[in-house]
Enzyme design. Sequence first.
Site, PDB file in Angstrom:
ATOM      1  N   PHE A   9      40.829  31.299  44.909  1.00 55.36           N
ATOM      2  CA  PHE A   9      39.827  30.254  45.130  1.00 55.36           C
ATOM      3  C   PHE A   9      38.457  30.836  45.501  1.00 55.36           C
ATOM      4  O   PHE A   9      37.487  30.102  45.602  1.00 55.36           O
ATOM      5  CB  PHE A   9      40.286  29.311  46.252  1.00 55.36           C
ATOM      6  N   SER A  60      52.428  35.347  48.745  1.00 50.16           N
ATOM      7  CA  SER A  60      50.989  35.282  48.423  1.00 50.16           C
ATOM      8  C   SER A  60      50.748  34.656  47.047  1.00 50.16           C
ATOM      9  O   SER A  60      50.073  35.244  46.186  1.00 50.16           O
ATOM     10  CB  SER A  60      50.333  36.670  48.521  1.00 50.16           C
ATOM     11  N   PRO A  61      51.252  33.440  46.835  1.00 50.33           N
ATOM     12  CA  PRO A  61      51.118  32.817  45.503  1.00 50.33           C
ATOM     13  C   PRO A  61      49.668  32.572  45.091  1.00 50.33           C
ATOM     14  O   PRO A  61      49.386  32.470  43.904  1.00 50.33           O
ATOM     15  CB  PRO A  61      51.881  31.494  45.653  1.00 50.33           C
ATOM     16  N   TYR A  89      55.725  38.532  62.432  1.00 50.68           N
ATOM     17  CA  TYR A  89      54.615  37.601  62.211  1.00 50.68           C
ATOM     18  C   TYR A  89      53.993  37.151  63.535  1.00 50.68           C
ATOM     19  O   TYR A  89      54.694  36.840  64.499  1.00 50.68           O
ATOM     20  CB  TYR A  89      55.064  36.367  61.412  1.00 50.68           C
ATOM     21  N   ALA A 144      47.307  34.731  45.937  1.00 55.44           N
ATOM     22  CA  ALA A 144      46.711  36.063  46.171  1.00 55.44           C
ATOM     23  C   ALA A 144      45.954  36.089  47.497  1.00 55.44           C
ATOM     24  O   ALA A 144      44.845  36.638  47.591  1.00 55.44           O
ATOM     25  CB  ALA A 144      45.802  36.465  45.011  1.00 55.44           C
ATOM     26  N   GLY A 145      46.554  35.485  48.503  1.00 60.88           N
ATOM     27  CA  GLY A 145      45.923  35.446  49.825  1.00 60.88           C
ATOM     28  C   GLY A 145      44.650  34.605  49.820  1.00 60.88           C
ATOM     29  O   GLY A 145      43.750  34.819  50.634  1.00 60.88           O
ATOM     30  N   GLY A 146      44.541  33.659  48.886  1.00 62.92           N
ATOM     31  CA  GLY A 146      43.358  32.795  48.799  1.00 62.92           C
ATOM     32  C   GLY A 146      42.299  33.324  47.836  1.00 62.92           C
ATOM     33  O   GLY A 146      41.313  32.645  47.541  1.00 62.92           O
ATOM     34  N   LYS A 147      42.511  34.540  47.318  1.00 65.64           N
ATOM     35  CA  LYS A 147      41.509  35.180  46.439  1.00 65.64           C
ATOM     36  C   LYS A 147      41.259  34.357  45.172  1.00 65.64           C
ATOM     37  O   LYS A 147      40.169  34.374  44.614  1.00 65.64           O
ATOM     38  CB  LYS A 147      42.014  36.589  46.065  1.00 65.64           C
TER      39      LYS A 147
HETATM   40  N1  LIG Z   1      57.919  39.587  52.205  1.00 62.04           N
HETATM   41  C1  LIG Z   1      56.703  40.042  52.427  1.00 62.04           C
HETATM   42  O1  LIG Z   1      56.461  41.252  52.493  1.00 62.04           O
HETATM   43  C2  LIG Z   1      55.585  39.050  52.577  1.00 62.04           C
HETATM   44  C3  LIG Z   1      54.253  39.504  52.589  1.00 62.04           C
HETATM   45  C4  LIG Z   1      53.245  38.551  52.728  1.00 62.04           C
HETATM   46  C5  LIG Z   1      53.557  37.192  52.857  1.00 62.04           C
HETATM   47  N2  LIG Z   1      54.873  36.805  52.856  1.00 62.04           N
HETATM   48  C6  LIG Z   1      55.219  35.361  52.984  1.00 62.04           C
HETATM   49  O2  LIG Z   1      54.498  34.605  52.037  1.00 62.04           O
HETATM   50  C7  LIG Z   1      53.816  33.549  52.696  1.00 62.04           C
HETATM   51  C8  LIG Z   1      52.587  33.157  51.922  1.00 62.04           C
HETATM   52  O3  LIG Z   1      51.698  34.276  51.789  1.00 62.04           O
HETATM   53  P1  LIG Z   1      50.137  34.061  51.919  1.00 62.04           P
HETATM   54  O4  LIG Z   1      49.813  33.466  53.241  1.00 62.04           O
HETATM   55  O5  LIG Z   1      49.455  35.326  51.559  1.00 62.04           O
HETATM   56  O6  LIG Z   1      49.907  32.898  50.792  1.00 62.04           O
HETATM   57  P2  LIG Z   1      48.620  32.567  49.965  1.00 62.04           P
HETATM   58  O7  LIG Z   1      48.638  31.131  49.608  1.00 62.04           O
HETATM   59  O8  LIG Z   1      48.475  33.520  48.821  1.00 62.04           O
HETATM   60  O9  LIG Z   1      47.399  32.853  50.961  1.00 62.04           O
HETATM   61  C9  LIG Z   1      47.091  31.977  52.004  1.00 62.04           C
HETATM   62  C10 LIG Z   1      45.592  32.077  52.249  1.00 62.04           C
HETATM   63  O10 LIG Z   1      44.933  31.468  51.139  1.00 62.04           O
HETATM   64  C11 LIG Z   1      44.160  30.369  51.592  1.00 62.04           C
HETATM   65  N3  LIG Z   1      44.409  29.230  50.679  1.00 62.04           N
HETATM   66  C12 LIG Z   1      45.615  28.746  50.289  1.00 62.04           C
HETATM   67  N4  LIG Z   1      45.445  27.664  49.502  1.00 62.04           N
HETATM   68  C13 LIG Z   1      44.130  27.466  49.417  1.00 62.04           C
HETATM   69  C14 LIG Z   1      43.356  26.499  48.727  1.00 62.04           C
HETATM   70  N5  LIG Z   1      43.911  25.492  48.036  1.00 62.04           N
HETATM   71  N6  LIG Z   1      42.021  26.598  48.801  1.00 62.04           N
HETATM   72  C15 LIG Z   1      41.441  27.595  49.526  1.00 62.04           C
HETATM   73  N7  LIG Z   1      42.139  28.539  50.207  1.00 62.04           N
HETATM   74  C16 LIG Z   1      43.470  28.472  50.160  1.00 62.04           C
HETATM   75  C17 LIG Z   1      44.674  30.009  52.971  1.00 62.04           C
HETATM   76  O11 LIG Z   1      43.621  29.455  53.759  1.00 62.04           O
HETATM   77  P3  LIG Z   1      43.870  28.032  54.494  1.00 62.04           P
HETATM   78  O12 LIG Z   1      44.946  28.230  55.499  1.00 62.04           O
HETATM   79  O13 LIG Z   1      42.535  27.746  55.108  1.00 62.04           O
HETATM   80  O14 LIG Z   1      44.232  27.033  53.437  1.00 62.04           O
HETATM   81  C18 LIG Z   1      45.148  31.355  53.497  1.00 62.04           C
HETATM   82  O15 LIG Z   1      44.083  32.087  54.072  1.00 62.04           O
HETATM   83  C19 LIG Z   1      53.598  34.083  54.116  1.00 62.04           C
HETATM   84  O16 LIG Z   1      53.395  33.067  55.079  1.00 62.04           O
HETATM   85  C20 LIG Z   1      54.899  34.811  54.362  1.00 62.04           C
HETATM   86  O17 LIG Z   1      55.902  33.878  54.756  1.00 62.04           O
HETATM   87  C21 LIG Z   1      55.877  37.694  52.707  1.00 62.04           C
END
Ligand SMILES: NC(=O)c1ccc[n+]([C@@H]2O[C@H](COP(=O)([O-])OP(=O)(O)OC[C@H]3O[C@@H](n4cnc5c(N)ncnc54)[C@H](OP(=O)(O)O)[C@@H]3O)[C@@H](O)[C@H]2O)c1
Length: 301
Positions: free
Chosen positions: A220, A212-213, A58, A215-218
């Site tokens: 919203f 990615s709970p 990371y 979906a990476g922000g998708k």
């Molecule tokens: N094991 C694996 O292979 C693997 C792969 C991927 C990820 N992970 C883990 O999973 C964690 C979470 O994954 P993720 O970062 O993809 O989570 P995520 O919550 O699906 O995506 C985060 C993205 O969504 C946006 N977002 C979140 N909440 C929002 C809201 N309420 N309104 C608007 N935008 C929002 C964030 O922007 P803002 O920051 O501006 O809110 C950020 O760009 C990672 O940090 C990592 O630890 C593990």
Amino acid sequence: MMVPQIKFIKHNVSISRLVYGIWRLHEDKDGFGEEQIYKKINTCLSLGIDTFDHADIYGDFENEERFGMVVKKHPDLKNKIKIITKFGIQVPGSKFPTKHYNTSKEHIRYSVERSLRKLQLDSLDVVLIHRPDPLMDPTEIAEVFESLIQEGKVKHFGVSNFTPSQFQMIQSQYKRPLFTNQVEFHLFHTEPMFDGTFDQMIQFGIHPMVWSPTAGGKIFAPKTESESNTLSKLEEIAKKYGASVDQIVYSWFLNHPAGLIPILGTNDLKRIESAAKCFSFPLTRLDWFSLLEVARGREVA
Ligand SMILES: NC(=O)c1ccc[n+]([C@@H]2O[C@H](COP(=O)([O-])OP(=O)(O)OC[C@H]3O[C@@H](n4cnc5c(N)ncnc54)[C@H](OP(=O)(O)O)[C@@H]3O)[C@@H](O)[C@H]2O)c1
């Protein structure tokens, strides 16, 4: 209401039901210096989120170290936080021309010792194989896992992105219970509920972590009609419960009997605070299925 703990009975350990993910730490618009990271850790702790999900790669192999600098400066954190990290992905660059995985015993030991050094810790709570390596040898992996546990460097090992048979293969050679299978799961990727991944976690009595709970922000920022319909349904349900959309997104995970643990990816402190309130809005079975239906674009058979 504080974020509750979830118990891993076989491991006699608990972690927070929401985990904070470190993948995007270096993308924070408010910066990623020591002060900002410390603020984020404290925000999480004040809400009951005590578990942090790292990986060696990371932030271009730098986020563990950035986090570790804060731990070094505030050593009292060591007794308050639980650390998960991952190893095995080798990115192409000056050292290697080809992206690959490495689950050899030498690399596992090297990675664990490097994570300990970067995070400034004496022991890692959980270490996961980041991706299933087609060349992984379960006997070799089990041996080095056991040695690292005996040496006190790691408390628990687990896997990430594994199929049920890959999980079973590693578990068959490893005498301790694997900790988790951390997989992608959200409204737009529901396969782990239908391909045996979550069934197996229930069977083994352990809890899946879901990445990615949102979906990476998708969720919203919908682009397709089906994504827009999903957001509209979330808004409708949120209104009914007096909640916000993100709280319904996270609450949706809580209905599953495997005890899913969402990993938060937002860098926004207000959004972390909002997520922590999702436990106040338990969804009915009907609301849960209505979201599944709209996200998949079809009713269940
Ligand atoms: N094991 C694996 O292979 C693997 C792969 C991927 C990820 N992970 C883990 O999973 C964690 C979470 O994954 P993720 O970062 O993809 O989570 P995520 O919550 O699906 O995506 C985060 C993205 O969504 C946006 N977002 C979140 N909440 C929002 C809201 N309420 N309104 C608007 N935008 C929002 C964030 O922007 P803002 O920051 O501006 O809110 C950020 O760009 C990672 O940090 C990592 O630890 C593990």
